[in-house]
Design an enzyme around this catalytic site. Sequence first.
Site, short mmCIF file in Angstrom:
data_model
loop_
_atom_site.label_atom_id
_atom_site.label_comp_id
_atom_site.label_asym_id
_atom_site.label_seq_id
_atom_site.Cartn_x
_atom_site.Cartn_y
_atom_site.Cartn_z
N ARG A 107 1.83 10.08 -43.12
CA ARG A 107 1.17 10.87 -42.08
C ARG A 107 -0.33 11.07 -42.37
O ARG A 107 -1.06 11.58 -41.53
CB ARG A 107 1.85 12.23 -41.94
CG ARG A 107 3.30 12.09 -41.47
CD ARG A 107 3.96 13.43 -41.27
NE ARG A 107 3.26 14.14 -40.20
CZ ARG A 107 3.35 15.44 -39.99
NH1 ARG A 107 4.08 16.18 -40.79
NH2 ARG A 107 2.71 16.01 -39.01
N CYS A 108 -0.77 10.66 -43.55
CA CYS A 108 -2.16 10.85 -43.97
C CYS A 108 -2.96 9.57 -43.73
O CYS A 108 -2.61 8.50 -44.24
CB CYS A 108 -2.18 11.22 -45.46
SG CYS A 108 -3.83 11.25 -46.19
N GLY A 109 -4.05 9.69 -43.00
CA GLY A 109 -4.90 8.54 -42.70
C GLY A 109 -5.49 7.90 -43.95
O GLY A 109 -5.53 6.67 -44.06
#
Length: 113
Positions: free
Chosen positions: A9-11
């Site tokens: 979920r983390c860019g």
Amino acid sequence: MTTIYHNPRCGKSRDTLKILQEKGENVNVIEYLKDCPDYNKVKELVTMLGIPPIGLIRKGEKVFKEQYKGKEMSESDWIQAMVDYPILIERPIVIKNHNAVIGRPPEKVDEIL
């Protein structure tokens, strides 16, 4: 083998994984929010990174602000906090040949490749 402690979920984590894949690395992906590291593993990560445990804490997380902000804690207590709440662990962490780096910015992984 290159290992990444990854949060999809983390860019920044996704970008770091993409860099590793584009460089042809054989990547072991550990989604640490699902496969939570134990106390010894977090301690090992901190040691490999060469930082104090507080340096691996995500201070913007809600749980940090509600339970830990402003507290004086021992290194052991900070490690236990990350075991109890893995969301507090900064990401992504990339390991290769017993060297580790936090992929912020993602290009930082070039230091260990």
